[in-house]
Motif scaffolding. Structure first.
Motif, PDB file in Angstrom:
ATOM      1  N   VAL A  88       0.835  -1.204   0.000  1.00  0.00           N
ATOM      2  CA  VAL A  88       0.000   0.000   0.000  1.00  0.00           C
ATOM      3  C   VAL A  88       0.867   1.250   0.000  1.00  0.00           C
ATOM      4  O   VAL A  88       0.508   2.285  -0.566  1.00  0.00           O
ATOM      5  CB  VAL A  88      -0.951  -0.012   1.219  1.00  0.00           C
ATOM      6  CG1 VAL A  88      -1.698   1.308   1.356  1.00  0.00           C
ATOM      7  CG2 VAL A  88      -1.943  -1.160   1.105  1.00  0.00           C
ATOM      8  N   GLY A  89       2.013   1.160   0.675  1.00  0.00           N
ATOM      9  CA  GLY A  89       2.917   2.295   0.726  1.00  0.00           C
ATOM     10  C   GLY A  89       2.793   3.145   1.959  1.00  0.00           C
ATOM     11  O   GLY A  89       3.381   4.228   2.039  1.00  0.00           O
ATOM     12  N   GLU A  90       2.039   2.660   2.954  1.00  0.00           N
ATOM     13  CA  GLU A  90       1.915   3.384   4.213  1.00  0.00           C
ATOM     14  C   GLU A  90       1.379   2.444   5.280  1.00  0.00           C
ATOM     15  O   GLU A  90       0.872   1.358   4.984  1.00  0.00           O
ATOM     16  CB  GLU A  90       0.984   4.586   4.080  1.00  0.00           C
ATOM     17  CG  GLU A  90      -0.444   4.239   3.703  1.00  0.00           C
ATOM     18  CD  GLU A  90      -1.302   5.477   3.521  1.00  0.00           C
ATOM     19  OE1 GLU A  90      -1.839   5.958   4.541  1.00  0.00           O
ATOM     20  OE2 GLU A  90      -1.440   5.946   2.380  1.00  0.00           O
ATOM     21  N   ALA A  91       1.501   2.848   6.538  1.00  0.00           N
ATOM     22  CA  ALA A  91       1.026   2.023   7.653  1.00  0.00           C
ATOM     23  C   ALA A  91      -0.491   1.947   7.645  1.00  0.00           C
ATOM     24  O   ALA A  91      -1.182   2.933   7.354  1.00  0.00           O
ATOM     25  CB  ALA A  91       1.519   2.609   8.976  1.00  0.00           C
ATOM     26  N   LEU A  92      -1.010   0.774   7.967  1.00  0.00           N
ATOM     27  CA  LEU A  92      -2.454   0.572   8.057  1.00  0.00           C
ATOM     28  C   LEU A  92      -2.939   0.546   9.506  1.00  0.00           C
ATOM     29  O   LEU A  92      -4.151   0.672   9.754  1.00  0.00           O
ATOM     30  CB  LEU A  92      -2.854  -0.729   7.364  1.00  0.00           C
ATOM     31  CG  LEU A  92      -2.592  -0.766   5.861  1.00  0.00           C
ATOM     32  CD1 LEU A  92      -2.895  -2.148   5.302  1.00  0.00           C
ATOM     33  CD2 LEU A  92      -3.410   0.296   5.138  1.00  0.00           C
ATOM     34  N   PHE A  93      -2.008   0.373  10.434  1.00  0.00           N
ATOM     35  CA  PHE A  93      -2.371   0.316  11.849  1.00  0.00           C
ATOM     36  C   PHE A  93      -1.371   1.119  12.667  1.00  0.00           C
ATOM     37  O   PHE A  93      -0.170   1.070  12.415  1.00  0.00           O
ATOM     38  CB  PHE A  93      -2.403  -1.129  12.369  1.00  0.00           C
ATOM     39  CG  PHE A  93      -3.420  -1.996  11.692  1.00  0.00           C
ATOM     40  CD1 PHE A  93      -4.727  -2.032  12.153  1.00  0.00           C
ATOM     41  CD2 PHE A  93      -3.071  -2.767  10.592  1.00  0.00           C
ATOM     42  CE1 PHE A  93      -5.665  -2.829  11.515  1.00  0.00           C
ATOM     43  CE2 PHE A  93      -4.002  -3.565   9.956  1.00  0.00           C
ATOM     44  CZ  PHE A  93      -5.315  -3.585  10.414  1.00  0.00           C
ATOM     45  N   ASP A  94      -1.890   1.857  13.625  1.00  0.00           N
ATOM     46  CA  ASP A  94      -1.041   2.497  14.625  1.00  0.00           C
ATOM     47  C   ASP A  94      -0.875   1.533  15.783  1.00  0.00           C
ATOM     48  O   ASP A  94      -1.866   1.009  16.307  1.00  0.00           O
ATOM     49  CB  ASP A  94      -1.669   3.806  15.116  1.00  0.00           C
ATOM     50  CG  ASP A  94      -1.722   4.866  14.020  1.00  0.00           C
ATOM     51  OD1 ASP A  94      -0.803   4.886  13.189  1.00  0.00           O
ATOM     52  OD2 ASP A  94      -2.690   5.652  14.004  1.00  0.00           O
TER      53      ASP A  94
END
Length: 297
Positions: A49-55
């Protein structure tokens, strides 16, 4: 971003389950994988995706806005995969898949399993995930697919149907009344031992809406678990407020019925997917048929 042609379905399965359960370990159990394996799948999907999906927080995994945006699309793929599996198995007449239902703790524990039993016997391909919660879950964010709520939903995009009325009452155990006497008015409850909520803001708002003077009560047993409160009242620890049907089934004495008998509408609410997914619609229709018999006011 990985193109759809090369998208790995196992990564999306892990993503959907982590979104539903809120943790890697719970998703791993359902997938029959190890927690590190599910963690690697989530990281691989995040790289695609190219970015975090969860903090990552001390309370667990919190979905990002991007994860929320992708979740509905992933659910659509999951539904299509389940439909394909059903078709390949030659069982087109039987809906399959998981439906997440949320309702109040007492109803989830005491009545809903009984009401769902015949439906699940007739639909062995459906799995129910029960979220027993007194909080108003946000169906638009997919905390649940279907909710049984005791307040009309505010979101206009949800499917909602009133299925009855629920009455509340004040109840006590006979042994408690023999020891401490019976209050005749709501004002006299201030001189009695009460069972009530602890820190639940939802319960506080309900008390305010019902004009219950809880601040003046001597609450000797506090719990944000409604089942825990009911157990305390049954044990004779004090007087409590509960659904009339619950108190009557427990053999408790109802007090001050003429003064305190508020009724609340009961709503069956669903995410818009109930109009499209066969398993959602099947569960929704079953609940719509049986709940009016439970909530006749």
């Amino acid at each position: 971003m990985t193109t759809p042609r090369h998208l790995d379905w196992s990564l999306l399965q892990a993503f959907v389950l982590v979104m539903r359960t809120g943790s890697l370990s719970a998703a791993a159990i359902q997938l029959k994988l190890t927690q590190p394996t599910v963690g690697r799948q989530i990281r691989t999907l995040e790289e695609a995706v190219g970015e975090a999906l969860f903090d990552r927080t001390p309370q667990g995994l919190r979905p990002t806005d991007r994860a929320q945006a992708l979740f509905d699309h992933a659910l659509g793929l999951e539904q299509a995969a389940q439909a394909l599996a059903t078709a390949m198995a030659g069982k087109l007449d039987s809906p399959t898949g998981t439906v997440r239902v949320t309702t109040s703790e007492p109803f989830a524990v005491e009545r809903l399993p009984v009401l769902l039993n015949p439906f699940m016997e007739a639909n062995p391909g459906i799995t129910i995930e029960m979220l027993a919660s007194n909080q108003v879950e946000n169906l638009l964010r997919r905390d649940a697919d279907i909710a049984i709520r005791f307040a009309r939903p505010e979101q206009p995009d949800l499917v909602a149907r009133q299925v009855g009325m629920m009455e509340l009452g004040v109840f006590a155990q006979e042994g408690y009344l023999a020891r401490h006497g019976e209050p005749q008015t709501l004002a006299e409850l201030a001189q009695h031992r009460m069972v009530g909520f602890d820190r639940d803001p939802f319960a506080r708002r309900v008390a305010e809406r019902l004009a219950l003077p809880v601040e003046s009560w001597r609450v000797v047993y506090r719990s944000d678990s409604m089942v825990g409160q009911h157990a305390a009242v049954r044990a004779g620890l004090g007087i409590g407020v509960m659904q009339v049907a619950v108190g009557e089934r427990a053999g408790l004495r109802r007090l001050m019925q003429a003064e305190f008998a508020p009724k609340q509408a009961v709503w069956l609410v669903a995410h818009a997917d109930v109009r499209q997914g066969r398993r959602f619609r099947a569960v929704f229709d079953h609940l719509a048929a049986v709940l009016p018999g439970e909530f006749r006011g």
